[in-house]
Design an enzyme around this catalytic site. Structure first.
Site, mmCIF file in Angstrom:
data_model
loop_
_atom_site.group_PDB
_atom_site.id
_atom_site.type_symbol
_atom_site.label_atom_id
_atom_site.label_comp_id
_atom_site.label_asym_id
_atom_site.label_seq_id
_atom_site.Cartn_x
_atom_site.Cartn_y
_atom_site.Cartn_z
ATOM 1 N N GLY A 111 0.787 -1.222 0.062
ATOM 2 C CA GLY A 111 -0.013 0.085 0.280
ATOM 3 C C GLY A 111 0.737 1.477 -0.075
ATOM 4 N N GLU A 152 -1.141 -1.344 -5.748
ATOM 5 C CA GLU A 152 -2.227 -0.888 -5.114
ATOM 6 C C GLU A 152 -2.683 0.726 -5.851
ATOM 7 O OE1 GLU A 152 -3.165 -1.064 -0.954
ATOM 8 O OE2 GLU A 152 -1.853 -3.166 -1.068
ATOM 9 N N TYR A 271 -6.940 -5.747 11.819
ATOM 10 C CA TYR A 271 -7.046 -4.279 12.585
ATOM 11 C C TYR A 271 -8.426 -3.734 12.387
ATOM 12 C CZ TYR A 271 -6.386 -2.823 7.814
ATOM 13 O OH TYR A 271 -6.423 -2.392 6.539
#
Ligand SMILES: *[C@@H]1O[C@H](CO)[C@@H](O)[C@H](O)[C@H]1NC(C)=O
Length: 378
Positions: A111, A152, A271
């Protein structure tokens, strides 16, 4: 290889030769794929977590992703940073001590990687070749069983087309390398957006399904807003909470656009998203907030600590398949054991290949990982 020779020496077939050869090559590719996995029970290990590789309970996994190798934007080669070199080169032997059959994939990008570098690399044959050849070399010299690309995301149709070309060339190179080395072909996977239709940009599904062993569908990080106000909401909803965005909607889009279900691996987050409620008494979904608490992301282990330290109220919503908890004005949306096991059963029920979690260091004593493994069954 005998069959190729037979066809080749038969002159009567000379006109059909290209057809025969190409279908035979396709068959070969197919046969090589039939080292296919029955199930992928997996998670990413993220080097930035500093979690010791030796502490991974690899008996709970069939596959582990080692994240991340980097794309060098100067020479388009895949590299491992010097800080990661020792841990990456011993990753496979370390996790195989507890589970000799666990497979490992070196994951490239992530990411926080430079998207423009990926877009440039994929746009030209010579830079794609640098990426492909260096990635294969890196996987082999470090003992990985496969490679995973985490770009991404390709953000327009030209980039998506180049992504497809890259994957096709990657598969061809991996097959060639396997024939010349005599080793099993490297596994190839990609972490992709929750839907084949990434907010109007369409993935090259045919190239993806022909080239990869599977895709890791990142069915998480969903956020909710009304005008400019961030709202609470299920960050990894399996079913739609009233918007179009959910894990199920995304996976159905992948399947409808031609991705075989047995090449889809569903992802869930270890998370949560923590938000500051605008009003402590308005704590359901779609409640207004004043934004994120401490950057928003909170690992499952920390969430459990938060709950016990603050005696936070916990809610499981089975309609959307998501958990949240709140105490005072702190609200955290996340996946607890019920969400995880429901998603794993969903994956099994849809004949998906398996599941992955991002990322394993955030689990608390393997609670979520055990739950996932148990929910899938043997
Ligand atoms: C679960 O969430 C949905 C979507 O917001 C909502 O309509 C439903 O009432 C919730 N269910 C429960 C039991 O709170």
């Amino acid at each position: 290889m005998k069959v190729v020779k037979l066809i080749y020496t038969s002159m009567a077939f000379s006109k059909l030769l290209p057809v025969f050869l190409s279908s035979f090559l396709l068959l070969l590719l197919h046969l090589q794929f039939s080292t296919a996995q029955n199930v992928v029970k997996s998670a990413y290990w993220f080097s930035g977590s500093e979690y010791p590789v030796a502490d991974i309970d690899s008996t709970l996994f069939t596959h582990l992703f080692c994240a991340f190798a980097d794309l060098n934007s100067q020479n388009n080669q895949v590299t491992v940073s010097s800080a990661n070199q020792a841990r990456f080169s011993t990753f496979t032997t370390t996790v195989q001590q507890k589970n000799p059959s666990v497979k490992t994939l070196l994951s490239i990008g992530g990411g926080n990687a430079n998207k423009a570098a990926f877009a440039f690399m994929a746009s030209q044959a010579s830079s794609r070749k640098s990426f492909i050849d260096s990635s294969i070399r890196l996987a082999r010299t470090n003992g990985f069983h496969g490679l995973d690309i985490d770009w991404e995301y390709p953000e327009n149709s030209a980039q998506m087309a180049n992504f497809g070309v890259l994957l096709k060339e990657w598969r061809t190179a991996v097959s060639t390398e396997s024939r010349s080395s005599g080793k099993l072909p490297l596994l190839l996977s990609a972490a992709v957006s929750y839907s084949s239709n990434y907010f109007g940009v369409i993935n090259p599904v045919q190239a993806i399904s022909n080239s990869l062993d599977w895709i890791n569908v990142m069915a998480y990080d969903f956020t909710y807003r009304a005008d400019s106000v961030r709202l609470t909401g299920p960050p990894a909803a399996l079913y739609s909470p009233g918007t179009q965005i959910s894990g199920d909607a995304g996976i159905r889009a992948w399947i409808q656009s031609g991705m075989p279900s047995n090449k889809i691996v569903i992802g869930f987050p270890y998370y949560g998203h923590s938000l500051r409620l605008a009003d402590a008494n308005n704590h359901g979904f779609f409640a207004p907030t004043n934004g994120e608490v401490n950057g928003g992301a909170m690992g499952y282990k920390q969430i459990r600590q938060f709950i016990s330290q603050n005696r936070a109220t916990q809610v499981y919503n089975s309609t959307v398949v998501s958990d949240y908890c709140y105490s005072g004005t702190t609200w955290i949306g996340y996946d607890d054991t019920q969400s995880v096991s429901t998603k794993v059963r969903y994956a099994k029920g849809k004949s998906l290949l398996g599941y992955f979690a991002w990322h394993l260091a955030n689990d608390d004593n393997w609670i979520l990982t055990r739950e996932a493994s148990r929910a899938w069954g043997a």
